[in-house]
Design a protein around this motif. Sequence first.
Motif, PDB file in Angstrom:
ATOM      1  N   GLU A 487       0.829  -1.206   0.000  1.00  9.27           N
ATOM      2  CA  GLU A 487       0.000   0.000   0.000  1.00  9.27           C
ATOM      3  C   GLU A 487       0.863   1.256   0.000  1.00  9.27           C
ATOM      4  O   GLU A 487       0.597   2.210  -0.751  1.00  9.27           O
ATOM      5  N   LEU A 488       1.923   1.267   0.829  1.00 12.77           N
ATOM      6  CA  LEU A 488       2.805   2.430   0.895  1.00 12.77           C
ATOM      7  C   LEU A 488       3.499   2.674  -0.439  1.00 12.77           C
ATOM      8  O   LEU A 488       3.598   3.820  -0.908  1.00 12.77           O
ATOM      9  N   ILE A 489       3.983   1.617  -1.072  1.00 15.32           N
ATOM     10  CA  ILE A 489       4.723   1.768  -2.325  1.00 15.32           C
ATOM     11  C   ILE A 489       3.776   2.126  -3.469  1.00 15.32           C
ATOM     12  O   ILE A 489       4.159   2.844  -4.400  1.00 15.32           O
ATOM     13  N   THR A 490       2.531   1.653  -3.408  1.00 13.44           N
ATOM     14  CA  THR A 490       1.545   2.038  -4.419  1.00 13.44           C
ATOM     15  C   THR A 490       1.349   3.546  -4.425  1.00 13.44           C
ATOM     16  O   THR A 490       1.280   4.177  -5.497  1.00 13.44           O
ATOM     17  N   GLU A 491       1.265   4.158  -3.252  1.00 12.65           N
ATOM     18  CA  GLU A 491       1.126   5.610  -3.180  1.00 12.65           C
ATOM     19  C   GLU A 491       2.355   6.322  -3.733  1.00 12.65           C
ATOM     20  O   GLU A 491       2.242   7.355  -4.396  1.00 12.65           O
ATOM     21  N   PHE A 531      -8.168   1.375   0.462  1.00 10.76           N
ATOM     22  CA  PHE A 531      -9.066   1.195  -0.675  1.00 10.76           C
ATOM     23  C   PHE A 531      -8.655   2.084  -1.844  1.00 10.76           C
ATOM     24  O   PHE A 531      -8.847   1.707  -3.013  1.00 10.76           O
ATOM     25  N   ASP A 532      -8.092   3.256  -1.551  1.00  3.87           N
ATOM     26  CA  ASP A 532      -7.574   4.112  -2.624  1.00  3.87           C
ATOM     27  C   ASP A 532      -6.449   3.409  -3.379  1.00  3.87           C
ATOM     28  O   ASP A 532      -6.397   3.448  -4.617  1.00  3.87           O
ATOM     29  N   ALA A 533      -5.532   2.784  -2.625  1.00  6.31           N
ATOM     30  CA  ALA A 533      -4.413   2.075  -3.259  1.00  6.31           C
ATOM     31  C   ALA A 533      -4.923   0.896  -4.078  1.00  6.31           C
ATOM     32  O   ALA A 533      -4.467   0.651  -5.207  1.00  6.31           O
ATOM     33  N   ALA A 534      -5.881   0.148  -3.529  1.00  2.00           N
ATOM     34  CA  ALA A 534      -6.440  -0.997  -4.253  1.00  2.00           C
ATOM     35  C   ALA A 534      -7.141  -0.541  -5.522  1.00  2.00           C
ATOM     36  O   ALA A 534      -7.033  -1.186  -6.580  1.00  2.00           O
ATOM     37  N   SER A 535      -7.830   0.583  -5.431  1.00  2.00           N
ATOM     38  CA  SER A 535      -8.519   1.119  -6.606  1.00  2.00           C
ATOM     39  C   SER A 535      -7.527   1.507  -7.696  1.00  2.00           C
ATOM     40  O   SER A 535      -7.755   1.230  -8.883  1.00  2.00           O
ATOM     41  N   TYR A 536      -6.417   2.114  -7.299  1.00  2.00           N
ATOM     42  CA  TYR A 536      -5.390   2.492  -8.275  1.00  2.00           C
ATOM     43  C   TYR A 536      -4.810   1.259  -8.960  1.00  2.00           C
ATOM     44  O   TYR A 536      -4.635   1.235 -10.189  1.00  2.00           O
TER      45      TYR A 536
END
Length: 674
Positions: A487-491, A531-536
Amino acid sequence: MKNIKYNLRYFLSRVDHSTQLTGASLVVMLISIFIVGIIHGNVSGYIQAILVVISLILFVYLFLLLGEKAGKYTTDLQYRIDRGTDNSFVEYPLGILLYDKDRQVQWVNPYFVEKTGLEPIYSMNIADISPDLLAFVTSDEEEDSEHGSSKTIKIGHKYYLVQVQRELRVIYLFEITQYAEMENRYENNRSVIGQVYLDNYAEITQSMSDRDISNLDNYVTNELTNWATRGKMFLKRIDDDHFFILAYSGKLFASEEKGFKVLDTIREYTSQQNVPLTLSMGFSYGVDDLSVLSEEAQKNLNLALGRGGDQVVVRGIGEKARFYGGNTDPMEKRTRVRARMISEALQELLKDSDQVIVMGHNHPDMDVIGSSLGIRRIAAMNNTPCKIVVDRKSLHTDVARLLNLIEKEDPEANKDIISSEESNNIVTPNTLIVMVDLSKQSISINPKLFDQGSDKVVVIDHHRRGEEFPENPMLIYIEPYASSTSELITEMLEYQPKNKKSIDKFEATAMLAGITVDTKSFSLRTGTRTFDAASYLRSVGADETLIQELLKENINSFIERNHLIESILMVRDNMAVCSGEDDKSYDPVIVAQAADTLLSLNGVEASFVISKRPDGRVGISARSLGKVNVQVIMEKMGGGGHLSDAATQIADVTVEEARDQLVEVLTDNAENKK
């Protein structure tokens, strides 16, 4: 004492011997003079001879008189020495104890009984006198056979300097209570510096009115002031969310015994007011240099914040840290601004490095592989080569499936996945080492990599920070409230150069799988950012169907998991403990799944599953619903993790021994909370 007696006896014998020789010599001399006088017939010779004889007689008399007095003197001295030796052994102010091979008391002098007040002493074992004394007597400490070894031990209310001659089985005790108390007073009055930080003050107060903020400030200040006053500490507010503490070490230790209940008091009250505020503290002591104490106190506060806040870290210089609190999940308080700053800082480090080596913990899970692939993509977007360290010999089933798929579908990515041995051969002083999903070098896939010459280390993790940590890392991004490292790296990916190829299907799928596994399919530790990261990731091609295929459980794994659950043992009615066999190893994934399954049972607040690992060590996987802090429990057994998700690995023990240790820790932990 033996030497003195021997010297006296030798002196007396020499005096008697000299007297006998002197008398014999005088007789021989007198006869010789008369013979000479007769031969020469000289009257003057007779007179001279007589005078010589008189002088010699006088000399011999005086010599014999001196010998007699010397004999009386030495005899008296020897008597007094013998008598003093005998009396001192019984009456000298030194406790003396003789014991047998079974550590049973055989004899003590009166002084020992007088000082210790122990009676009847002869029916006692050394363990009855003092467990510390028994431990010292039976220790393997090297000793000088003549002088023995010594240690300060408290017996009753007094302190003694204890010396042991193990070969003779003799214990000597010299009371030093006065000096020991002086030392204790000195240690208890050493300076302590503390830092107090209100973890989420800025986030809570940004939507509050000035009046409500003032009321909150007054409450927090009053509670901390009252707590500091009771502990006889000096407290000073130096910022809206920051306090400074000056105290004595003895008062700090007293607060430790009470467990820093002020954290619970403030958190519970503010939660009732719908403004749940938590605070963290860091204390340091042990040297007289205040600048050093201040620096170390700040480090301890940073450690508390790195572990998620709502806790206290106390550490003396050169000692291990002690943790208190940490009984709540950390609130989500990271911002987009921080994610962008970390992403940009990583960009600069990548530009200054000739290559990147990224790795996670041993026996990597989906989060490690997903976040490693994410770092590889960020490195590619900045034109920096990147290698991922993976030990293919110890992979979970789901990870093995993913890597096999990458090998078939993405040969370029597969070339960048290397072994520990290969990473040792390519590392250079300008290599950037990125640690993902961990902050402890000792549990990484290749701990030796940190000793190969590069000192450029980046830590990206979502677990609470432990005491072991890389020295002087160039970038730290630890967010305990995040669901996963993926999640952190996705952002961070969203702030990388847009003119480069972005994340592909397999990378996005692996990262979303990492989030899915760590959140138990989005049922635990999820926030809006999750959920923002998963959506991306879904928007760039992550395949949920493929994730389900990767995470499917084998039939044998299902059977083994249920077999572990059959051994359930309830501890204090709300904690479930299961264990496997010593002669059978279990995949860590199966153990973790069993721990998760136990939480679905009614009345189970925390679960612990113990099993033999493939590497021969005993592993414990711990889970909770949030009311029980399993991280603190696992830390006591050498592990760590999250408040609700933790683990440890123990070497050189059986499964049964590990279970007994765990039950003891669980029982002690429950008793301490009363």
